[in-house]
Design an enzyme around this catalytic site. Structure first.
Site, PDB file in Angstrom:
ATOM      1  N   ASP A   5       0.833  -1.121  -0.027  1.00  0.00           N
ATOM      2  CA  ASP A   5      -0.006   0.074   0.076  1.00  0.00           C
ATOM      3  C   ASP A   5       0.773   1.301   0.068  1.00  0.00           C
ATOM      4  OD1 ASP A   5      -1.305   2.119   0.838  1.00  0.00           O
ATOM      5  OD2 ASP A   5      -2.719   1.039   2.169  1.00  0.00           O
ATOM      6  N   VAL A   6       0.949   1.977  -1.181  1.00  0.00           N
ATOM      7  CA  VAL A   6       1.692   3.042  -1.241  1.00  0.00           C
ATOM      8  C   VAL A   6       1.662   4.359  -0.007  1.00  0.00           C
ATOM      9  CG1 VAL A   6       2.460   2.857  -3.653  1.00  0.00           C
ATOM     10  CG2 VAL A   6       0.483   4.316  -2.948  1.00  0.00           C
ATOM     11  N   ASN A  39       2.007   5.886 -10.032  1.00  0.00           N
ATOM     12  CA  ASN A  39       1.028   5.598 -10.666  1.00  0.00           C
ATOM     13  C   ASN A  39      -0.356   5.233  -9.869  1.00  0.00           C
ATOM     14  OD1 ASN A  39      -0.926   5.188 -13.339  1.00  0.00           O
ATOM     15  ND2 ASN A  39      -0.974   3.092 -11.725  1.00  0.00           N
ATOM     16  N   TYR A  86      -9.604  14.684  -4.785  1.00  0.00           N
ATOM     17  CA  TYR A  86      -8.996  14.263  -5.916  1.00  0.00           C
ATOM     18  C   TYR A  86      -8.001  15.375  -6.750  1.00  0.00           C
ATOM     19  CZ  TYR A  86      -7.976  11.794 -10.549  1.00  0.00           C
ATOM     20  OH  TYR A  86      -7.306  10.958 -11.313  1.00  0.00           O
ATOM     21  N   LYS A 105      -4.174  16.075  -7.086  1.00  0.00           N
ATOM     22  CA  LYS A 105      -3.336  16.222  -8.419  1.00  0.00           C
ATOM     23  C   LYS A 105      -2.819  17.575  -8.435  1.00  0.00           C
ATOM     24  CE  LYS A 105      -4.473  12.111  -9.689  1.00  0.00           C
ATOM     25  NZ  LYS A 105      -3.342  10.890  -9.883  1.00  0.00           N
TER      26      LYS A 105
END
Ligand code: NAD
Length: 266
Positions: free
Chosen positions: A64-65, A91, A164, A168
């Site tokens: 899990d990043v 990614n 989100y 980003k």
């Protein structure tokens, strides 16, 4: 066919969608690919199997990043297997959509922790190794490359997706700040900003003809993107063909960021 020959490339969240295409495209160019996954072992093993069937080299590693201990364990496993790393494709990402006033702190924290903190944690481990090892001229003229998977929503505001879009937007300045700081070490850092790419993350936007027609109104090039559009860009951005590109976001979006509403008015 060998633009990434013998380079070790980690693609996070590559058991599906864009990540799986990036992994396959990089393997086809000679990279040894680590297919990271959070929970879909089956998906990751399928990607690894397809790469091997086509003569490539790949392994799957779970992590899990957003969890530092898991990220460190993953890099330890990569170094045990391949000795080093040359390319990181950050990614992994997800959405937890809600109207702003209904968005819970959990929805906010989850998206920021995977989409932004996950990129920080993985990049930190990769960059430490790039700095330790330096340039290996036989493999590349740079000491390593980080590719951040951003989104057109690093610049396009997105109602109903504040977490989100914030993640980003954060990736954009994380990427640029890293690029500025790490350039003297010959470490390259850039982003790819996909537009609408047909993957599981945005199924509701393309799975019915009505939804797809609405989506196409936002895309001047008049087709929805496919994961390979991003895979090809990622190969080029990781390769020495793009060596002098540093701190840039490549938009791969069929023109989505061209304010399509102004094509016939404004
Ligand atoms: P996807 O859902 O197929 O891929 C996301 C991957 O990330 C999945 O494999 C998922 O398991 C993995 N993941 C989620 N949480 C994780 C975690 N904690 N640790 C490790 N892996 C985790 O969707 P996709 O469209 O292929 O998305 C890939 C990236 O592209 C994301 O960063 C997304 O924001 C970005 N993106 C996609 C689009 C699009 O239109 N599809 C557009 C812009 C940006």
């Amino acid at each position: 066919m060998n633009r990434l020959q013998d380079r070790v490339a980690l693609v996070t969240g590559s058991s599906s969608g864009i990540g799986s295409a990036v992994a396959k495209c990089m393997a086809a160019e000679g990279a040894k690919v680590i297919v990271n996954y959070a929970s879909s072992a089956k998906g990751a093993e399928e990607v690894v199997a397809e790469i091997k069937e086509n003569g490539g080299e790949a392994i799957a590693i779970q992590a899990d990043v957003s969890q530092e201990d898991q990220v460190k364990r993953m890099f330890g496993a990569i170094f045990d297997t391949y000795g080093t790393i040359d390319v990181l494709v950050n990614n992994a990402g997800l959405q937890k959509d809600a109207a702003f006033v209904d968005m819970t702190l959990d929805d906010w924290n989850k998206v920021i922790s995977v989409n932004l903190t996950g990129q920080f944690l993985c990049a930190k481990e990769a960059v430490k190794e790039f700095m330790r090892r330096g340039v290996v001229p036989e493999r590349s003229s740079s000491a390593g490359s980080v590719i951040c998977m951003s989104s057109v929503h690093e610049v396009i505001p997105w109602a109903g997706h504040c977490n989100y879009a914030a993640s980003k937007g954060g990736v954009m300045l994380l990427m640029k700040s890293m690029a500025q700081e790490l350039a003297p070490h010959k470490i390259r850092v850039n982003s790819i900003a996909p537009g609408a790419i047909q993957t599981p993350i945005n199924r509701s936007a393309w799975e019915t003809p009505e939804a797809k027609a609405e989506l196409l109104k936002l895309i001047p090039y008049n087709r929805v993107g496919i994961p390979e559009d991003i895979g090809k860009a990622a190969v080029w951005l990781a390769s020495d063909e793009s060596e002098y590109i540093q701190g840039t976001t490549i938009f791969v979006d069929g023109g989505m960021t061209l304010y399509p509403g102004f094509a016939t008015g404004g």
